[in-house]
Design a protein around this motif. Structure first.
Motif, mmCIF file in Angstrom:
data_model
loop_
_atom_site.group_PDB
_atom_site.id
_atom_site.type_symbol
_atom_site.label_atom_id
_atom_site.label_comp_id
_atom_site.label_asym_id
_atom_site.label_seq_id
_atom_site.Cartn_x
_atom_site.Cartn_y
_atom_site.Cartn_z
ATOM 1 N N ALA A 49 0.846 -1.199 0.000
ATOM 2 C CA ALA A 49 0.000 0.000 0.000
ATOM 3 C C ALA A 49 0.876 1.242 0.000
ATOM 4 O O ALA A 49 2.041 1.203 0.412
ATOM 5 C CB ALA A 49 -0.929 0.017 1.211
ATOM 6 N N TYR A 78 1.186 5.292 -7.371
ATOM 7 C CA TYR A 78 0.120 4.369 -7.761
ATOM 8 C C TYR A 78 0.109 4.182 -9.277
ATOM 9 O O TYR A 78 -0.006 3.055 -9.777
ATOM 10 C CB TYR A 78 -1.235 4.883 -7.282
ATOM 11 N N PRO A 84 -1.218 -1.634 -4.927
ATOM 12 C CA PRO A 84 -2.604 -1.744 -5.403
ATOM 13 C C PRO A 84 -3.578 -0.786 -4.738
ATOM 14 O O PRO A 84 -4.716 -0.665 -5.188
ATOM 15 C CB PRO A 84 -2.965 -3.186 -5.063
ATOM 16 N N ARG A 85 -3.169 -0.119 -3.661
ATOM 17 C CA ARG A 85 -4.099 0.781 -2.973
ATOM 18 C C ARG A 85 -3.346 1.966 -2.376
ATOM 19 O O ARG A 85 -2.136 1.909 -2.119
ATOM 20 C CB ARG A 85 -4.880 0.052 -1.886
ATOM 21 N N SER A 115 -12.123 1.863 -5.570
ATOM 22 C CA SER A 115 -11.772 0.610 -4.910
ATOM 23 C C SER A 115 -10.312 0.570 -4.468
ATOM 24 O O SER A 115 -9.938 -0.243 -3.619
ATOM 25 C CB SER A 115 -12.047 -0.569 -5.843
ATOM 26 N N ALA A 116 -9.481 1.454 -5.029
ATOM 27 C CA ALA A 116 -8.058 1.489 -4.678
ATOM 28 C C ALA A 116 -7.765 2.482 -3.564
ATOM 29 O O ALA A 116 -6.625 2.566 -3.104
ATOM 30 C CB ALA A 116 -7.220 1.837 -5.903
ATOM 31 N N LEU A 117 -8.788 3.210 -3.126
ATOM 32 C CA LEU A 117 -8.587 4.261 -2.124
ATOM 33 C C LEU A 117 -9.089 3.817 -0.752
ATOM 34 O O LEU A 117 -10.172 3.254 -0.620
ATOM 35 C CB LEU A 117 -9.323 5.528 -2.539
ATOM 36 N N VAL A 118 -8.284 4.081 0.254
ATOM 37 C CA VAL A 118 -8.672 3.856 1.645
ATOM 38 C C VAL A 118 -8.611 5.209 2.345
ATOM 39 O O VAL A 118 -7.553 5.852 2.375
ATOM 40 C CB VAL A 118 -7.731 2.855 2.345
ATOM 41 N N ARG A 136 -5.158 -0.761 9.284
ATOM 42 C CA ARG A 136 -5.721 -0.910 7.934
ATOM 43 C C ARG A 136 -5.009 -2.026 7.168
ATOM 44 O O ARG A 136 -5.640 -2.801 6.448
ATOM 45 C CB ARG A 136 -5.596 0.409 7.178
ATOM 46 N N THR A 140 -6.421 -5.510 5.243
ATOM 47 C CA THR A 140 -6.310 -5.780 3.808
ATOM 48 C C THR A 140 -5.205 -6.774 3.474
ATOM 49 O O THR A 140 -5.157 -7.294 2.358
ATOM 50 C CB THR A 140 -6.045 -4.468 3.043
#
Length: 209
Positions: A49, A78, A84-85, A115-118, A136, A140
């Motif tokens: 991440a 990214y 991936p996130r 979907s790639a953002l937290v 987090r 994941t």
């Protein structure tokens, strides 16, 4: 001629010293030279991440210059396919909008999939952000992060993230160039370096580094 009294002499000497320091930092390369000694170099590699640390937003929802630079740095990583996130961090300031949410909206606007953002908006200190990022990552999967923050902040942030159990790959961004020649930018750089030096001292005295 009557000599100055000791308290007045001390005040004059202090004022002269402060003025000398001001001119040294504003009108010579001293700020840049000090800054370079505290900088951390980037070492981007694949990770689980990308974590973009908070840096401030105004009550009307405008990201600070530092916050925007960090976000751009994270999104560039990214787009290079290095993770991936992206975990975007940053709380609300002075009752304004949440920094992390503003960042996420901008990221989506430039094509980053939702979907790639937290979005993590609870961290108010670097140590707190490290703990939240670790939580987090446990959700994941993985523990290796590309950590995005300013070049001066990186050393302290990396140590705190490692203490939280994460493997850190430094991905610092330049927030104020050490090569700046404008007096106001040199003074801003000196303030940034001083703030970080004080923060490192505080964290060491508190036993957190």
């Amino acid at each position: 001629m009557t000599s100055l009294r000791p308290p007045l002499r001390a005040a004059v000497a202090t004022g002269a010293a402060a003025l000398a320091v001001f001119f040294l930092l504003a009108f010579t390369p001293a700020s840049g030279a000090i800054s370079r000694r505290l900088e951390t170099r980037a070492d981007p590699r694949p990770a689980d991440a990308i974590v973009v640390l908070g840096a401030g937003a105004s009550p009307d929802g405008q990201l600070s210059n530092q916050s925007l630079r960090r976000l751009v740095g994270g999104l560039a990583l990214y787009h290079r396919g290095l993770a991936p996130r992206v975990i975007v961090m940053g709380p609300a300031y002075e009752g304004g909008p949440v920094e992390a949410e503003i960042r996420a909206a901008l990221a989506r606007d430039v094509g980053i999939p939702a979907s790639a953002l937290v979005v993590e908006s609870q961290g108010v200190t670097t140590r707190h952000e490290a703990a939240l990022a670790a939580a987090r990552l446990r959700e994941t999967g993985g523990r290796r992060v590309l950590l995005v923050t300013g070049v001066h902040h990186m050393l302290r942030a990396r140590l705190l993230f490692e203490r939280a159990g994460l493997e850190v790959i430094p991905a610092p961004v330049v927030e104020i160039s050490a090569a700046s020649e404008r007096p106001e930018l040199r003074l801003d750089l000196a303030r940034l370096v001083l703030q970080e030096a004080i923060a490192r001292l505080y964290y060491r005295l508190a036993g957190e580094l």
